[in-house]
Design a protein around this motif. Structure first.
Motif, PDB file in Angstrom:
ATOM      1  N   MET A 159       0.332  -1.018   0.205  1.00 14.12           N
ATOM      2  CA  MET A 159       0.202   0.410  -0.444  1.00 14.12           C
ATOM      3  C   MET A 159       0.448   1.200  -0.151  1.00 14.12           C
ATOM      4  N   LEU A 160       1.992   1.067   0.023  1.00 12.34           N
ATOM      5  CA  LEU A 160       2.898   2.312   0.765  1.00 12.34           C
ATOM      6  C   LEU A 160       3.751   2.874  -0.754  1.00 12.34           C
ATOM      7  N   THR A 161       3.715   1.447  -1.774  1.00 13.17           N
ATOM      8  CA  THR A 161       4.497   1.669  -2.854  1.00 13.17           C
ATOM      9  C   THR A 161       3.776   2.670  -4.527  1.00 13.17           C
ATOM     10  N   PRO A 162       3.050   2.747  -4.005  1.00  9.25           N
ATOM     11  CA  PRO A 162       2.472   3.798  -5.079  1.00  9.25           C
ATOM     12  C   PRO A 162       2.820   5.940  -4.820  1.00  9.25           C
ATOM     13  N   VAL A 163       3.030   5.684  -4.221  1.00  6.17           N
ATOM     14  CA  VAL A 163       3.964   7.522  -3.813  1.00  6.17           C
ATOM     15  C   VAL A 163       5.036   7.517  -4.019  1.00  6.17           C
ATOM     16  N   LEU A 164       5.984   6.368  -5.113  1.00  8.48           N
ATOM     17  CA  LEU A 164       7.240   6.478  -5.375  1.00  8.48           C
ATOM     18  C   LEU A 164       6.271   7.557  -6.811  1.00  8.48           C
ATOM     19  N   VAL A 165       5.675   6.876  -7.184  1.00 11.05           N
ATOM     20  CA  VAL A 165       4.639   7.047  -8.543  1.00 11.05           C
ATOM     21  C   VAL A 165       4.026   8.383  -8.549  1.00 11.05           C
ATOM     22  N   LEU A 166       3.697   8.950  -6.985  1.00  9.94           N
ATOM     23  CA  LEU A 166       3.016   9.902  -7.011  1.00  9.94           C
ATOM     24  C   LEU A 166       4.716  11.070  -7.055  1.00  9.94           C
ATOM     25  N   PHE A 167       5.355  10.764  -6.599  1.00  9.99           N
ATOM     26  CA  PHE A 167       6.467  11.583  -6.336  1.00  9.99           C
ATOM     27  C   PHE A 167       7.063  11.719  -7.503  1.00  9.99           C
ATOM     28  N   ALA A 168       7.100  11.271  -8.723  1.00  6.44           N
ATOM     29  CA  ALA A 168       7.560  11.335  -9.668  1.00  6.44           C
ATOM     30  C   ALA A 168       6.767  12.147 -11.100  1.00  6.44           C
ATOM     31  N   LYS A 169       5.082  12.297 -10.615  1.00  2.00           N
ATOM     32  CA  LYS A 169       4.137  13.112 -10.865  1.00  2.00           C
ATOM     33  C   LYS A 169       4.287  14.483 -10.279  1.00  2.00           C
ATOM     34  N   ALA A 170       4.993  14.391  -9.169  1.00  2.00           N
ATOM     35  CA  ALA A 170       5.184  15.770  -8.517  1.00  2.00           C
ATOM     36  C   ALA A 170       5.846  16.569  -9.576  1.00  2.00           C
ATOM     37  N   LYS A 171       7.616  15.278  -9.731  1.00  2.00           N
ATOM     38  CA  LYS A 171       8.071  16.626 -10.716  1.00  2.00           C
ATOM     39  C   LYS A 171       7.659  17.026 -12.061  1.00  2.00           C
ATOM     40  N   ARG A 172       6.493  16.320 -12.765  1.00  2.00           N
ATOM     41  CA  ARG A 172       5.958  16.642 -13.660  1.00  2.00           C
ATOM     42  C   ARG A 172       4.944  18.603 -13.722  1.00  2.00           C
ATOM     43  N   ASP A 173       4.430  18.442 -12.501  1.00  2.00           N
ATOM     44  CA  ASP A 173       3.502  19.529 -12.246  1.00  2.00           C
ATOM     45  C   ASP A 173       3.890  20.482 -11.451  1.00  2.00           C
TER      46      ASP A 173
END
Length: 402
Positions: A387-401
């Motif tokens: 359940m924790l692992t999706p935060v790594l994808v969110l960090f990548a999204k934050a870079k784009r935003d």
């Protein structure tokens, strides 16, 4: 009594809160497992009650802090937390533990958001990042002292540290009423204080800020996934370690072993926060985001190793690594959330962040608890890690935003 300056007050509060909470938390799960006799699902439901209470009241109390007073909100909060722990330690029943968690959750929402918003207003946004990191270190030192006290008192009676901690929290609330300054906050004019329209306006202002800054939406998502995983790990790591069994050494009780584990965690956390304090530029969003990505990736690895541990020693090392990283995550995360927030909605937006975490815990906790009861504690811990692992994808999204 003369009021202290804000920075000194914040550091003292952080240290005392760390001391009192560790006095309680060192023995609380041992108390719930050995004296109240809770099973894995009940352990998680205790946490779910806490988080549900916090979830329901987080934004309303955050608005109170923005409309009335951060200081008043914090005083009420610590008093309620103290009452909750007094109830938990005094009555050894599942129902009373649930009631106590509800009181604790309500009290926590009065301090959550209000504390960070108060110190941000008092010392300024440019100084608050390093203040968060320094306060985290002071809290760890207080925690160190609290753990030692809990070991000594807990070996007399497992519930005694919980009762004493509750009394101390009430005393802390009284002390804050006399020494805590509040000079950087300007409350809503008296004529508008009873206006629900003003509270709704503040809440809408917080929502508008989240919409204007896409990175804030990502930050709230990180909070959500941290909530999904953390409730299961927080509640089940203790019975899992008990399952692996400590070595039998003369004079070292179960309470002492858990105290040793917590002491190791705190020492490593202090060191990790000092490294972050020196290496991470807390005024640079990119630097913070990179630091958080590395911390979270390492947390996932540590939890996998912990859940798969064949013996107590590997489990303890993995647990120490995870705890060290987690202690560094929080101050950096709060700095990330605080960046470029308007003072008028700061406590409300921070409360939204905490509420996302609490929503995750309410949803994820029972799922992990059922897995732990029906399948095994190992399976439950691995599920929580997933359940924790999706935060790594969110960090990548934050870079784009950004």
């Amino acid at each position: 009594m003369k009021k202290l300056n804000a920075y000194t007050t914040y550091l003292a509060l952080s240290g005392l809160d760390g001391l009192i909470f560790s006095l309680i938390s060192t023995v609380s799960l041992i108390y719930q497992v050995t004296l109240v006799h809770l099973d894995p699902l009940q352990l998680v439901l205790v946490g779910t009650t806490l988080e549900l209470s916090a979830f329901l009241f987080e934004v309303p109390t955050g608005i109170v802090a923005d409309v009335y007073s951060r200081r008043l909100s914090m005083i009420i909060g610590y008093a309620l937390i103290g009452v909750g722990f007094l109830v938990e330690g005094s009555f050894q029943f599942f129902a009373t533990v649930l009631i106590a968690q509800g009181l604790w959750g309500l009290g926590y929402t009065f301090t959550s958001g209000a504390t960070e918003a108060w110190i941000s207003d008092e010392i300024g946004e440019t100084n608050v990042g390093r203040a968060f990191l320094r306060a985290s270190q002071v809290a760890r030192l207080g925690t160190f002292v609290g753990i030692i006290a809990s070991i000594v008192i807990g070996n007399v009676g497992v519930n005694l540290p919980i009762i004493i901690g509750g009394i101390c929290y009430i005393g802390l609330a009284i002390a804050l009423a006399f020494v805590m300054p509040e000079t950087g906050f300007y409350p809503t004019p008296r004529a508008e204080r009873n206006s629900f329209q003003q509270m709704w306006h503040t809440f809408r202002g917080g929502l508008a800020m989240v919409k204007r800054r896409p990175a804030l939406t990502t930050i709230l998502g990180v909070g959500l996934f941290h909530g999904l995983y953390s409730e299961g790990v927080d509640r089940l790591w203790t019975p899992f370690v008990l399952l692996l069994k400590f070595p039998e050494l003369d004079g070292i009780t179960t309470v002492t072993w858990f105290g040793i584990i917590r002491l190791g965690s705190i020492l490593l956390g202090i060191a990790a926060n000092e490294i972050a304090h020196r290496r991470v530029n807390t005024t640079d969003e990119v630097s913070i985001r990179r630091g958080l990505f590395g911390i979270n990736a390492a947390m996932v690895v540590a939890l996998i190793v912990f859940a798969a541990s064949p013996n107590i020693w590997i489990a303890i090392i993995a647990l120490w690594l995870w705890s060290m990283l987690r202690q560094t995550h929080h101050p950096l995360y709060m700095t990330w959330v605080n960046q470029r927030l308007d003072s008028s909605v700061r406590a409300t937006v921070i409360s939204m962040s905490a509420q996302a975490d609490e929503m995750g815990q309410v949803v994820g906790g029972p799922i992990v608890g059922v897995i732990g009861t029906v399948i095994s504690l190992r399976a439950a811990l691995l599920a929580a890690t997933a359940m924790l692992t999706p935060v790594l994808v969110l960090f990548a999204k934050a870079k784009r935003d950004s």
